[in-house]
Design a protein around this motif. Structure first.
Motif, PDB file in Angstrom:
ATOM      1  N   LYS A  37       4.160 -30.407   9.447  1.00 33.26           N
ATOM      2  CA  LYS A  37       4.834 -30.220   8.172  1.00 33.26           C
ATOM      3  C   LYS A  37       5.021 -28.745   7.824  1.00 33.26           C
ATOM      4  O   LYS A  37       6.060 -28.340   7.321  1.00 33.26           O
ATOM      5  N   ARG A  43       8.511 -26.992   7.239  1.00 37.06           N
ATOM      6  CA  ARG A  43       8.774 -26.368   5.930  1.00 37.06           C
ATOM      7  C   ARG A  43       9.280 -24.936   6.092  1.00 37.06           C
ATOM      8  O   ARG A  43      10.262 -24.536   5.481  1.00 37.06           O
ATOM      9  N   ARG A  97      10.544 -36.277  -1.173  1.00 38.08           N
ATOM     10  CA  ARG A  97      10.736 -34.858  -1.474  1.00 38.08           C
ATOM     11  C   ARG A  97       9.716 -33.996  -0.760  1.00 38.08           C
ATOM     12  O   ARG A  97       8.551 -34.377  -0.650  1.00 38.08           O
ATOM     13  N   LEU A  98      10.168 -32.823  -0.324  1.00 45.34           N
ATOM     14  CA  LEU A  98       9.242 -31.809   0.196  1.00 45.34           C
ATOM     15  C   LEU A  98       9.422 -30.553  -0.653  1.00 45.34           C
ATOM     16  O   LEU A  98      10.548 -30.125  -0.906  1.00 45.34           O
ATOM     17  N   GLY A  99       8.302 -29.983  -1.104  1.00 42.23           N
ATOM     18  CA  GLY A  99       8.349 -28.768  -1.919  1.00 42.23           C
ATOM     19  C   GLY A  99       7.853 -27.563  -1.134  1.00 42.23           C
ATOM     20  O   GLY A  99       7.763 -27.603   0.099  1.00 42.23           O
ATOM     21  N   PHE A 100       7.498 -26.523  -1.869  1.00 46.71           N
ATOM     22  CA  PHE A 100       7.051 -25.294  -1.214  1.00 46.71           C
ATOM     23  C   PHE A 100       5.622 -25.372  -0.674  1.00 46.71           C
ATOM     24  O   PHE A 100       5.146 -24.434  -0.053  1.00 46.71           O
ATOM     25  N   GLY A 101       4.930 -26.458  -0.953  1.00 48.18           N
ATOM     26  CA  GLY A 101       3.635 -26.667  -0.314  1.00 48.18           C
ATOM     27  C   GLY A 101       2.423 -26.479  -1.199  1.00 48.18           C
ATOM     28  O   GLY A 101       1.290 -26.592  -0.739  1.00 48.18           O
ATOM     29  N   GLY A 102       2.646 -26.227  -2.469  1.00 47.98           N
ATOM     30  CA  GLY A 102       1.514 -26.068  -3.374  1.00 47.98           C
ATOM     31  C   GLY A 102       0.916 -27.410  -3.796  1.00 47.98           C
ATOM     32  O   GLY A 102      -0.236 -27.488  -4.207  1.00 47.98           O
ATOM     33  N   GLY A 103       1.706 -28.464  -3.720  1.00 45.90           N
ATOM     34  CA  GLY A 103       1.245 -29.774  -4.174  1.00 45.90           C
ATOM     35  C   GLY A 103       1.253 -29.900  -5.693  1.00 45.90           C
ATOM     36  O   GLY A 103       0.754 -30.889  -6.237  1.00 45.90           O
ATOM     37  N   TYR A 104       1.826 -28.910  -6.395  1.00 47.29           N
ATOM     38  CA  TYR A 104       1.809 -28.919  -7.868  1.00 47.29           C
ATOM     39  C   TYR A 104       2.506 -30.140  -8.452  1.00 47.29           C
ATOM     40  O   TYR A 104       1.999 -30.785  -9.359  1.00 47.29           O
ATOM     41  N   TYR A 105       3.700 -30.435  -7.925  1.00 49.91           N
ATOM     42  CA  TYR A 105       4.461 -31.562  -8.486  1.00 49.91           C
ATOM     43  C   TYR A 105       3.874 -32.903  -8.085  1.00 49.91           C
ATOM     44  O   TYR A 105       3.874 -33.842  -8.878  1.00 49.91           O
ATOM     45  N   ASP A 106       3.358 -33.029  -6.861  1.00 53.46           N
ATOM     46  CA  ASP A 106       2.736 -34.301  -6.472  1.00 53.46           C
ATOM     47  C   ASP A 106       1.570 -34.600  -7.401  1.00 53.46           C
ATOM     48  O   ASP A 106       1.394 -35.736  -7.845  1.00 53.46           O
ATOM     49  N   ARG A 107       0.769 -33.590  -7.695  1.00 54.32           N
ATOM     50  CA  ARG A 107      -0.350 -33.800  -8.622  1.00 54.32           C
ATOM     51  C   ARG A 107       0.160 -34.147 -10.014  1.00 54.32           C
ATOM     52  O   ARG A 107      -0.300 -35.096 -10.640  1.00 54.32           O
ATOM     53  N   SER A 148       1.709 -37.651 -10.428  1.00 55.96           N
ATOM     54  CA  SER A 148       0.886 -38.820 -10.078  1.00 55.96           C
ATOM     55  C   SER A 148       0.613 -39.714 -11.289  1.00 55.96           C
ATOM     56  O   SER A 148       0.477 -40.919 -11.134  1.00 55.96           O
ATOM     57  N   PHE A 183       0.081 -39.159  -0.982  1.00 55.23           N
ATOM     58  CA  PHE A 183       0.184 -38.610  -2.345  1.00 55.23           C
ATOM     59  C   PHE A 183       1.616 -38.252  -2.735  1.00 55.23           C
ATOM     60  O   PHE A 183       1.868 -37.869  -3.880  1.00 55.23           O
ATOM     61  N   ASP A 184       2.571 -38.332  -1.800  1.00 58.91           N
ATOM     62  CA  ASP A 184       3.963 -37.965  -2.123  1.00 58.91           C
ATOM     63  C   ASP A 184       4.566 -38.953  -3.120  1.00 58.91           C
ATOM     64  O   ASP A 184       4.388 -40.165  -2.994  1.00 58.91           O
TER      65      ASP A 184
HETATM   66  N1  ATP Z   1      -2.207 -36.086  -6.240  1.00 58.97           N
HETATM   67  C1  ATP Z   1      -2.852 -35.164  -5.519  1.00 58.97           C
HETATM   68  N2  ATP Z   1      -4.179 -34.948  -5.690  1.00 58.97           N
HETATM   69  C2  ATP Z   1      -4.827 -34.029  -4.971  1.00 58.97           C
HETATM   70  N3  ATP Z   1      -4.247 -33.251  -4.043  1.00 58.97           N
HETATM   71  C3  ATP Z   1      -2.958 -33.397  -3.819  1.00 58.97           C
HETATM   72  C4  ATP Z   1      -2.177 -34.348  -4.542  1.00 58.97           C
HETATM   73  N4  ATP Z   1      -0.908 -34.257  -4.121  1.00 58.97           N
HETATM   74  C5  ATP Z   1      -0.884 -33.288  -3.188  1.00 58.97           C
HETATM   75  N5  ATP Z   1      -2.107 -32.776  -2.988  1.00 58.97           N
HETATM   76  C6  ATP Z   1      -2.443 -31.698  -2.029  1.00 58.97           C
HETATM   77  O1  ATP Z   1      -1.527 -30.631  -2.168  1.00 58.97           O
HETATM   78  C7  ATP Z   1      -1.210 -30.085  -0.889  1.00 58.97           C
HETATM   79  C8  ATP Z   1       0.266 -29.780  -0.785  1.00 58.97           C
HETATM   80  O2  ATP Z   1       1.025 -30.963  -0.849  1.00 58.97           O
HETATM   81  P1  ATP Z   1       2.509 -31.018  -0.292  1.00 58.97           P
HETATM   82  O3  ATP Z   1       2.564 -30.410   1.052  1.00 58.97           O
HETATM   83  O4  ATP Z   1       3.042 -32.393  -0.466  1.00 58.97           O
HETATM   84  O5  ATP Z   1       3.238 -30.053  -1.345  1.00 58.97           O
HETATM   85  P2  ATP Z   1       4.723 -30.042  -1.884  1.00 58.97           P
HETATM   86  O6  ATP Z   1       5.042 -31.343  -2.525  1.00 58.97           O
HETATM   87  O7  ATP Z   1       5.591 -29.630  -0.768  1.00 58.97           O
HETATM   88  O8  ATP Z   1       4.633 -28.861  -2.962  1.00 58.97           O
HETATM   89  P3  ATP Z   1       4.993 -28.749  -4.516  1.00 58.97           P
HETATM   90  O9  ATP Z   1       4.726 -30.086  -5.151  1.00 58.97           O
HETATM   91  O10 ATP Z   1       4.102 -27.690  -5.057  1.00 58.97           O
HETATM   92  O11 ATP Z   1       6.395 -28.347  -4.585  1.00 58.97           O
HETATM   93  C9  ATP Z   1      -1.650 -31.078   0.150  1.00 58.97           C
HETATM   94  O12 ATP Z   1      -2.570 -30.431   0.999  1.00 58.97           O
HETATM   95  C10 ATP Z   1      -2.304 -32.203  -0.609  1.00 58.97           C
HETATM   96  O13 ATP Z   1      -3.569 -32.512  -0.065  1.00 58.97           O
END
Ligand code: ATP
Ligand code: FFO
Length: 189
Positions: free
Chosen positions: A4, A8, A133-143, A146, A172-173
């Motif tokens: 990934k 990315r 969706r794929l973002g910049f990798g922070g996981g901010y939006y997935d969190r 949720s 978690f996506d």
């Molecule tokens: N709901 C969640 N709870 C805890 N950790 C999460 C959650 N969602 C994502 N993560 C963590 O965040 C990290 C980045 O996720 P991912 O690669 O999907 O980011 P992204 O969607 O591309 O970025 P962004 O949402 O910031 O644009 C992953 O290592 C993942 O373990």
């Protein structure tokens, strides 16, 4: 499937070479957005302040404001958390450590996600099969998404649109409800 992180990085490079196409797609994509039923129904709208490789959002922010909507933008917080605050306008945003203009943090001004009607989600790649969706990798939006129950959409120029995910979709996506593309609106609700 290649990893990934590698995928990315290559996609970010690709977007940088497609900036002109992305800028040109912005106006028609924004027109589709502001004529959609979910825009009409939304009073509070979350968007980002765009950077390089992203669809420019400043005009969208102005259009929302002039139609009487409340615009909220993200502020990144420790532990990869994110909160949304009212956009204070270009002159009053503060540049974050990632180089993104953000509102100043004021705990009393944080907008509860239950009060955000529509989130325009940023990203670098989206799939037209299910709205992945794929973002910049922070996981901010997935969190953040949720436990969000409002509507999500994304502005997707051709360089960000894929038939199916070429990256790995993880547990978690969170898929996006509506992709706004140059081929029209794709809804997955
Ligand atoms: N709901 C969640 N709870 C805890 N950790 C999460 C959650 N969602 C994502 N993560 C963590 O965040 C990290 C980045 O996720 P991912 O690669 O999907 O980011 P992204 O969607 O591309 O970025 P962004 O949402 O910031 O644009 C992953 O290592 C993942 O373990
Ligand atoms: N315009 C805009 N604003 C936005 C976002 C966005 O995608 N676009 N975000 C969407 O989430 C949030 C910020 N996203 C970020 C995503 C990743 C990193 C980050 O940590 N980058 C690392 C490399 C990450 C890695 O490869 O693991 C770095 O720059 O060193 C920072 C912020 C909030 N604001």
């Amino acid at each position: 499937m290649i990893n990934k992180k590698t995928w990315r990085q290559a996609q970010i490079q690709r977007l940088h070479t497609h900036q002109e196409e992305i800028d040109q797609a912005a106006a028609p994509l924004i027109t589709q957005l502001i004529t959609s039923p979910f825009w009409a129904q939304a009073q509070t709208i979350a968007t980002t302040v765009s950077g390089f490789g992203e669809v420019p959002t400043e005009r969208l922010i102005n259009l929302a404001r002039t139609s009487g909507k409340t615009v909220v933008i993200p502020r990144t917080m420790p532990q990869r958390q994110m909160v949304f605050l009212p956009d204070p306008g270009p002159e009053h945003r503060i540049i974050s450590e990632f180089g993104i203009p953000e509102p100043a943090f004021d705990p009393a001004a944080v907008v509860d996600k239950a009060n955000i009607d529509l989130i325009i989600v940023p990203g670098i790649a989206f799939s037209q099969d299910h709205g992945w969706r794929l973002g910049f990798g922070g996981g901010y939006y997935d969190r953040y998404l949720s436990d969000y129950s409002g509507t999500t959409c994304a502005l997707v120029p051709d360089a960000m649109l894929f038939a199916s995910p070429e990256w790995t979709v993880e547990a978690f996506d969170i898929p996006i409800d509506h992709l706004i593309t140059t081929k029209g609106l794709m809804s997955f609700e």
